[in-house]
Design an enzyme around this catalytic site. Structure first.
Site, mmCIF file in Angstrom:
data_model
loop_
_atom_site.group_PDB
_atom_site.id
_atom_site.type_symbol
_atom_site.label_atom_id
_atom_site.label_comp_id
_atom_site.label_asym_id
_atom_site.label_seq_id
_atom_site.Cartn_x
_atom_site.Cartn_y
_atom_site.Cartn_z
ATOM 1 N N CYS A 203 -3.920 1.947 -4.455
ATOM 2 C CA CYS A 203 -4.840 2.828 -3.730
ATOM 3 C C CYS A 203 -4.960 4.116 -4.534
ATOM 4 O O CYS A 203 -4.043 4.942 -4.544
ATOM 5 C CB CYS A 203 -4.335 3.104 -2.317
ATOM 6 N N HIS B 21 -7.820 -0.133 -4.038
ATOM 7 C CA HIS B 21 -8.682 0.745 -3.258
ATOM 8 C C HIS B 21 -9.232 1.783 -4.225
ATOM 9 O O HIS B 21 -8.482 2.605 -4.755
ATOM 10 C CB HIS B 21 -7.892 1.447 -2.151
ATOM 11 N N TYR C 137 -14.750 5.961 7.283
ATOM 12 C CA TYR C 137 -15.244 4.583 7.236
ATOM 13 C C TYR C 137 -16.669 4.473 7.766
ATOM 14 O O TYR C 137 -17.038 3.471 8.355
ATOM 15 C CB TYR C 137 -14.308 3.667 8.036
ATOM 16 N N HIS D 289 0.850 -1.189 0.000
ATOM 17 C CA HIS D 289 0.000 0.000 0.000
ATOM 18 C C HIS D 289 0.887 1.241 0.000
ATOM 19 O O HIS D 289 1.926 1.270 0.650
ATOM 20 C CB HIS D 289 -0.890 -0.001 1.242
ATOM 21 N N ASP E 229 -13.051 2.929 -0.427
ATOM 22 C CA ASP E 229 -12.206 3.328 0.700
ATOM 23 C C ASP E 229 -12.427 4.801 0.986
ATOM 24 O O ASP E 229 -12.694 5.588 0.078
ATOM 25 C CB ASP E 229 -10.737 3.052 0.361
ATOM 26 N N HIS E 230 -12.348 5.171 2.245
ATOM 27 C CA HIS E 230 -12.406 6.569 2.686
ATOM 28 C C HIS E 230 -13.629 7.291 2.124
ATOM 29 O O HIS E 230 -13.508 8.218 1.318
ATOM 30 C CB HIS E 230 -11.130 7.313 2.292
#
Length: 320
Positions: free
Chosen positions: A215, A241, A298, A176, A283-284
Site C-alpha cells: 500500500c 494499492h 472511496y 496490509h 485507493d483513497h
C-alpha cells in the site's frame, strides 16, 4: 504482467458500471453479507461461489478478497482466537476451491485505518482524508493497552496455523500495513509500520504464501526510496494499492495521484523491473464536485481520474 483492478463491493453500486466504462475488468472483492442464507457464514463456499458468479455475470474476474472475518481475539491472543483462526482457514480453503489467488489481511487490533479529518480541502475544492496525531480521540478504544511484542507473538501463532492451509489451497496471504504506520496509538501497539518490520514478517514463518500488500500511501511514509523498497521486496509483493500522501506519519493528508510526495512513474517502473504479476488498484481517492463524501476516500468519480492516471503510467512504462 501487472494488471489494473478496482475494489468492487459484493453488492452492486454505480462503481460497477463506472469501472467497466473505464476499462477495468478485474475485481478486488469483499465478503458476501447481503446474500447469506440461514446457517451460512460469509467465508463459506456457497455464498463465496454466488458472489464470484455475480462478479463474472457482470464482466469481472475476482482476483483478490480484501475483507476479513473478525480477528480481534486472534490479534490480542484472547480466548476464542482458535475459533477465529478457523474461519480464516475455511476462507482460504474455499478461495482455493474457487481459484481466487490472494487474500489481503492486516494486523491492526481494535481499530483499522485512522483519520482525524474526513474532509480536508484539496485541489480545486475537492476534499481528502487526513491524520494528525494530536487530534486522535482519547476514546478510540476501550480495550487495555497491548505492546508490539505481544502482537508479534500472536501473529506468529496465527501464521503457523493458517500458512499450511494457504499453501495447500494455493492462496497467498498478503499483509496490509498499519494505517498510519505509527505505534502506539492510544496505547495500542502497531507492528506493520516499518520496512524492517516487514522483513521480520516474511522471515517469521517462512512460506511462499506469506506475502505483502504494497500500500504505497503507507509505505511512502516509511521510506524516502519507495521504488528501491519495491525492488528489494520483489516477488514477495502480491498486491498493490497505488496511492499517495503528503506529510509524515504523525501528520499527513491523502493526495491526488499526480500531486503527492512519491515518484509514481518510478514506482511503476519498479513493478515492471521485478516482474510483478499481480493486480494493482487505486485507493483513497479525493471526493470531487458532484459526488458524495459519505464514504470518504472511496467516492465514485475520483476513481475515474485515478484509473486513467494509472492506465497512462502503465501503458507508458510497459510499452518502453
Amino acid at each position: 504482467m501487472l494488471e489494473i483492478a478496482e475494489f468492487i463491493s459484493p453488492t452492486p453500486t454505480p462503481v460497477w458500471k463506472l469501472a467497466k466504462q473505464a476499462g477495468v475488468d478485474l475485481a478486488v472483492g469483499g465478503l458476501p453479507s447481503d446474500d447469506l442464507r440461514p446457517g451460512e457464514a460469509p467465508w463459506d463456499l456457497a455464498p463465496l461461489q454466488r458472489m464470484k458468479a455475480n462478479y463474472e455475470a457482470n464482466g469481472f474476474q475476482l482476483r483478490v478478497i480484501e475483507a476479513r472475518p473478525p480477528l480481534n481475539r486472534a490479534k490480542r491472543g484472547l480466548p476464542g482466537r482458535d475459533e477465529e483462526i478457523a474461519t480464516v482457514c475455511t476462507l482460504l480453503e474455499n478461495m482455493g476451491t474457487l481459484g481466487v489467488p490472494v487474500w489481503c489481511y492486516e494486523w491492526m487490533t481494535d481499530f483499522n485505518w485512522v483519520r482525524t479529518n474526513l474532509a480536508t480541502p484539496s485541489r480545486g475544492g475537492s476534499v481528502v482524508t487526513s491524520f494528525d496525531i494530536n487530534d486522535v480521540p482519547v476514546d478510540l478504544t476501550s480495550n487495555p493497552p497491548i505492546d508490539e511484542e505481544a502482537l508479534w507473538a500472536n501473529l506468529e501463532y496465527f501464521l503457523k496455523k493458517v500458512l499450511p492451509v494457504a499453501e495447500k489451497a494455493g492462496v497467498k496471504i498478503s499483509m496490509h500495513p498499519d494505517d498510519p504506520p505509527l505505534s502506539p496509538i492510544r496505547g495500542v501497539g502497531r507492528i506493520m509500520r516499518s520496512i524492517e518490520n516487514y522483513r521480520r514478517l516474511v522471515e517469521l514463518v517462512p512460506s511462499p504464501m506469506s506475502t505483502i500488500t504494497l500500500c504505497q500511501g503507507n509505505f511512502t511514509l516509511m521510506t524516502d526510496d519507495l521504488p528501491g523498497v519495491i525492488r528489494s521486496f520483489g516477488k514477495k509483493i502480491s498486491f498493490v494499492h497505488f496511492r499517495d500522501v503528503i506529510g509524515v506519519p504523525t501528520r499527513f493528508e491523502e493526495a491526488w495521484h499526480d500531486a503527492g510526495k512519491t515518484d509514481m512513474l518510478a514506482c511503476m517502473k519498479a513493478y515492471r523491473d521485478i516482474g510483478f504479476e499481480g493486480v494493482l488498484r487505486p485507493d483513497h481517492v479525493p471526493t470531487v464536485e458532484g459526488d458524495s463524501n459519505e464514504h470518504a476516500g472511496y467516492s465514485a468519480f475520483g476513481r475515474l481520474y485515478a484509473i486513467g492516471y494509472i492506465r497512462g503510467l502503465h501503458q507508458a512504462v510497459y510499452a518502453a
